[in-house]
Scaffold this active site. Structure first.
Site, PDB file in Angstrom:
ATOM      1  N   ARG A  27       0.156   5.553 -11.021  1.00 16.55           N
ATOM      2  CA  ARG A  27      -0.020   4.747 -12.236  1.00 16.55           C
ATOM      3  C   ARG A  27      -1.253   3.854 -12.152  1.00 16.55           C
ATOM      4  O   ARG A  27      -1.764   3.565 -11.076  1.00 16.55           O
ATOM      5  CB  ARG A  27       1.200   3.877 -12.492  1.00 16.55           C
ATOM      6  CG  ARG A  27       1.492   2.845 -11.389  1.00 16.55           C
ATOM      7  CD  ARG A  27       0.961   1.480 -11.704  1.00 16.55           C
ATOM      8  NE  ARG A  27       1.100   0.535 -10.613  1.00 16.55           N
ATOM      9  CZ  ARG A  27       0.175   0.341  -9.698  1.00 16.55           C
ATOM     10  NH1 ARG A  27      -0.953   1.018  -9.723  1.00 16.55           N
ATOM     11  NH2 ARG A  27       0.355  -0.548  -8.720  1.00 16.55           N
ATOM     12  N   GLU A  33      -1.625  -8.480 -15.016  1.00 18.72           N
ATOM     13  CA  GLU A  33      -1.739  -8.428 -13.547  1.00 18.72           C
ATOM     14  C   GLU A  33      -1.229  -9.716 -12.930  1.00 18.72           C
ATOM     15  O   GLU A  33      -1.553 -10.811 -13.401  1.00 18.72           O
ATOM     16  CB  GLU A  33      -3.208  -8.194 -13.170  1.00 18.72           C
ATOM     17  CG  GLU A  33      -3.373  -7.316 -11.954  1.00 18.72           C
ATOM     18  CD  GLU A  33      -2.881  -5.900 -12.202  1.00 18.72           C
ATOM     19  OE1 GLU A  33      -1.786  -5.570 -11.687  1.00 18.72           O
ATOM     20  OE2 GLU A  33      -3.569  -5.137 -12.889  1.00 18.72           O
ATOM     21  N   HIS A  34      -0.438  -9.564 -11.879  1.00 23.06           N
ATOM     22  CA  HIS A  34       0.188 -10.706 -11.192  1.00 23.06           C
ATOM     23  C   HIS A  34       1.099 -11.474 -12.156  1.00 23.06           C
ATOM     24  O   HIS A  34       1.248 -12.694 -12.042  1.00 23.06           O
ATOM     25  CB  HIS A  34      -0.866 -11.633 -10.569  1.00 23.06           C
ATOM     26  CG  HIS A  34      -1.511 -11.045  -9.342  1.00 23.06           C
ATOM     27  ND1 HIS A  34      -0.891 -11.043  -8.122  1.00 23.06           N
ATOM     28  CD2 HIS A  34      -2.683 -10.402  -9.163  1.00 23.06           C
ATOM     29  CE1 HIS A  34      -1.681 -10.460  -7.234  1.00 23.06           C
ATOM     30  NE2 HIS A  34      -2.769 -10.042  -7.839  1.00 23.06           N
ATOM     31  N   SER A 126      -0.407   3.617  -6.455  1.00 24.08           N
ATOM     32  CA  SER A 126       1.026   3.715  -6.216  1.00 24.08           C
ATOM     33  C   SER A 126       1.492   5.096  -5.765  1.00 24.08           C
ATOM     34  O   SER A 126       2.409   5.687  -6.333  1.00 24.08           O
ATOM     35  CB  SER A 126       1.813   3.249  -7.443  1.00 24.08           C
ATOM     36  OG  SER A 126       3.007   2.693  -6.992  1.00 24.08           O
ATOM     37  N   SER A 127       0.857   5.572  -4.711  1.00 23.31           N
ATOM     38  CA  SER A 127       1.371   6.785  -4.069  1.00 23.31           C
ATOM     39  C   SER A 127       2.791   6.546  -3.570  1.00 23.31           C
ATOM     40  O   SER A 127       3.623   7.454  -3.593  1.00 23.31           O
ATOM     41  CB  SER A 127       0.462   7.200  -2.907  1.00 23.31           C
ATOM     42  OG  SER A 127       0.518   6.269  -1.840  1.00 23.31           O
ATOM     43  N   ASP A 172       5.804  -0.277 -10.574  1.00 24.14           N
ATOM     44  CA  ASP A 172       5.334   1.035 -10.115  1.00 24.14           C
ATOM     45  C   ASP A 172       6.407   2.102 -10.268  1.00 24.14           C
ATOM     46  O   ASP A 172       6.158   3.213 -10.749  1.00 24.14           O
ATOM     47  CB  ASP A 172       4.889   0.953  -8.651  1.00 24.14           C
ATOM     48  CG  ASP A 172       3.795  -0.068  -8.436  1.00 24.14           C
ATOM     49  OD1 ASP A 172       3.309  -0.639  -9.430  1.00 24.14           O
ATOM     50  OD2 ASP A 172       3.428  -0.287  -7.266  1.00 24.14           O
ATOM     51  N   TYR A 222      -1.527 -12.236  -1.190  1.00 19.50           N
ATOM     52  CA  TYR A 222      -0.486 -11.950  -2.175  1.00 19.50           C
ATOM     53  C   TYR A 222       0.671 -12.942  -2.035  1.00 19.50           C
ATOM     54  O   TYR A 222       1.105 -13.561  -3.015  1.00 19.50           O
ATOM     55  CB  TYR A 222      -0.002 -10.507  -1.984  1.00 19.50           C
ATOM     56  CG  TYR A 222       1.114 -10.084  -2.897  1.00 19.50           C
ATOM     57  CD1 TYR A 222       0.864  -9.720  -4.220  1.00 19.50           C
ATOM     58  CD2 TYR A 222       2.429 -10.046  -2.443  1.00 19.50           C
ATOM     59  CE1 TYR A 222       1.893  -9.324  -5.055  1.00 19.50           C
ATOM     60  CE2 TYR A 222       3.463  -9.643  -3.274  1.00 19.50           C
ATOM     61  CZ  TYR A 222       3.188  -9.285  -4.572  1.00 19.50           C
ATOM     62  OH  TYR A 222       4.214  -8.909  -5.392  1.00 19.50           O
TER      63      TYR A 222
HETATM   64  P1  ADP Z   1      -0.197   2.807  -2.560  1.00 18.00           P
HETATM   65  O1  ADP Z   1      -1.043   1.816  -3.252  1.00 18.00           O
HETATM   66  O2  ADP Z   1      -0.841   4.149  -2.544  1.00 18.00           O
HETATM   67  O3  ADP Z   1       1.205   2.831  -3.085  1.00 18.00           O
HETATM   68  P2  ADP Z   1       1.143   1.860  -0.194  1.00 18.00           P
HETATM   69  O4  ADP Z   1       0.633   1.235   1.033  1.00 18.00           O
HETATM   70  O5  ADP Z   1       2.106   1.111  -1.030  1.00 18.00           O
HETATM   71  O6  ADP Z   1      -0.126   2.319  -1.037  1.00 18.00           O
HETATM   72  O7  ADP Z   1       1.874   3.231   0.187  1.00 18.00           O
HETATM   73  C1  ADP Z   1       1.231   4.177   0.991  1.00 18.00           C
HETATM   74  C2  ADP Z   1       2.214   4.735   2.006  1.00 18.00           C
HETATM   75  O8  ADP Z   1       3.163   5.597   1.341  1.00 18.00           O
HETATM   76  C3  ADP Z   1       1.540   5.648   3.032  1.00 18.00           C
HETATM   77  O9  ADP Z   1       1.063   4.916   4.127  1.00 18.00           O
HETATM   78  C4  ADP Z   1       2.662   6.584   3.416  1.00 18.00           C
HETATM   79  O10 ADP Z   1       3.510   5.985   4.367  1.00 18.00           O
HETATM   80  C5  ADP Z   1       3.443   6.727   2.131  1.00 18.00           C
HETATM   81  N1  ADP Z   1       3.007   7.917   1.365  1.00 18.00           N
HETATM   82  C6  ADP Z   1       2.471   7.942   0.140  1.00 18.00           C
HETATM   83  N2  ADP Z   1       2.236   9.221  -0.279  1.00 18.00           N
HETATM   84  C7  ADP Z   1       2.634  10.017   0.732  1.00 18.00           C
HETATM   85  C8  ADP Z   1       2.678  11.456   0.919  1.00 18.00           C
HETATM   86  N3  ADP Z   1       2.235  12.294  -0.005  1.00 18.00           N
HETATM   87  N4  ADP Z   1       3.180  11.900   2.073  1.00 18.00           N
HETATM   88  C9  ADP Z   1       3.632  11.061   3.019  1.00 18.00           C
HETATM   89  N5  ADP Z   1       3.621   9.730   2.904  1.00 18.00           N
HETATM   90  C10 ADP Z   1       3.132   9.190   1.781  1.00 18.00           C
HETATM   91 MG    MG Z   2       2.573   1.160  -3.064  1.00 11.91          MG
END
Ligand code: ADP
Ligand code: MG
Length: 381
Positions: A27, A33-34, A126-127, A172, A222
């Protein structure tokens, strides 16, 4: 994402074909924000980048988790035992979701799960939430169950608090679970209510530019800001800064330190801007929306002190381009991404200018991509 490649990888890893495929997006927050931890509003869209999951049932009572982004770090969990956090670190995101689903009464299905994501990891897109929501949807599908999407988002947030121990807000997970193509999501962080806001102007597109920097400051910075907001609200006799407006804040100025006042001014004005931005979207008034983005950026930079020179530079190079309505940093700050709202027919040129300016100034190129407001979590097959 190439689903056939993912299925092939699954077959290679687990020796059988997958039974299902689900996806959950990352996203960007358009504005607001905040504000989440101040009971305010946020206005995110889901992006086209997503975490994809293939899964298949197993008959040995175990949950197997693997990710193409974490080769060699697969893990198996015995579902007869309590699920606990631990190594490998990445698995705490999906394990946390499994544990929370079990706590909510789901009979966890034994299955093999393979993840693959094109959301850049740690860029503020927000992976992590997309991984959690994708896990939840896959486990529910494997169990032949479904769940209200906002409930699923809350469950994923609880999982992120409990397992990787990240004190995230609800935005998120909510947008990843509830996103709708051609809509932004207005989320009221006080009562959890949501509203889908049409964002379907064919002449406007969102560009996302990734600084690819994560400043050290971010964690402590933060927490400090959360605390300053909390203190400001307390000194003003309010439950949260959501309950203040600018005149009330000015009236209470003597109660606050200068920093607390500036932090509170950002929050109060940002909440107001978010609601004005919703009206601008409804009116398809992109120039107005863009002005609010610039104002949001200035407030985050000057009052909230969470921008950095890379983000400021991106916003200024977007501002200098013909066809830009507005631009701002997005996410927590200190790095991560900036977004720009631009005319569709000039998006390519603006993207190239941002990347070229960035390279001139910082000596490396930055990824810049366009995204429409994309669909939220979905069962693909
Ligand atoms: P973001 O801003 O991308 O959400 P975060 O630090 O909150 O960053 O989350 C990233 C963490 O999520 C990675 O270090 C990993 O542990 C996990 N992660 C995200 N995507 C994957 C994926 N495709 N496979 C394995 N772990 C993942
Ligand atoms: Mg995250």
């Amino acid at each position: 994402m190439n689903v056939d490649e993912l299925k092939t990888a699954f077959a290679k890893m687990f020796g059988r074909s997958p039974s299902g495929v689900v996806a959950a997006p990352g996203r960007v927050n358009l504005i607001g924000e905040h504000t989440d931890y101040n009971d305010g509003y946020v206005l995110p869209i889901a992006i086209e980048l997503a975490t994809w999951v293939t899964w298949a049932p197993r008959d040995d009572g175990r949950l197997a988790l693997a990710s193409l982004q974490q080769p060699g770090r697969e893990i198996e969990v015995d579902l007869c035992e309590p699920i606990l956090p631990g190594e490998p670190a990445w698995s705490n995101y999906p394990k946390g979701v499994a544990a929370m689903l079990a706590k909510a009464g789901l009979a966890l299905p034994a299955c093999s799960i393979l993840f693959s994501s094109n959301v850049p990891i740690g860029s503020g897109l927000s992976s992590s939430a997309s991984l959690e929501v994708a896990t939840g949807l896959a486990l529910l599908a494997a169990a032949g169950q479904d769940m209200d999407r906002y409930e699923l988002a809350k469950l994923c947030q609880a999982a992120e608090h409990a397992f990787p121990e990240v004190p995230c807000g609800i935005m998120d997970q909510a947008i990843s679970a509830l996103g709708r193509a051609d809509h932004a999501l207005l989320l009221d962080c006080r009562d959890g209510s949501t509203q889908q806001i049409p964002f379907d102007d064919p002449d406007a597109v969102v560009l996302v530019a990734d600084t690819q920097v994560a400043h050290e400051l971010s964690d402590g910075g933060y927490a400090a800001r959360r605390q300053q907001c909390h203190t400001a609200a307390e000194k003003l006799g309010l439950a949260a800064l959501r309950d203040a407006d600018l005149p009330a804040l000015e009236a209470g100025r003597n109660e606050l330190t200068d920093i607390e006042f500036r932090r509170a001014r950002h929050v109060v004005t940002e909440i107001a801007r978010t609601l004005q931005a919703v009206d601008a979207l409804k009116d398809r008034d992109m120039p107005r929306f863009g002005e609010l983005m610039y104002a949001s950026h200035a407030s985050l930079r000057d009052d909230y002190d969470v921008s950095c020179e890379e983000l400021d530079a991106m916003v200024e190079s977007a501002r200098g381009c013909e066809g830009t309505f507005g631009a701002r940093m997005t996410g927590g700050g200190f790095g991560g991404c900036a977004i720009a709202l631009v005319r569709s027919n000039q998006a390519q040129a603006v993207a190239e200018t941002i990347a070229a300016d960035y390279e001139d100034r910082f000596g490396r190129r930055c990824p810049v991509f366009a995204t429409p407001p994309a669909a939220g979590a979905r069962i693909v097959e």
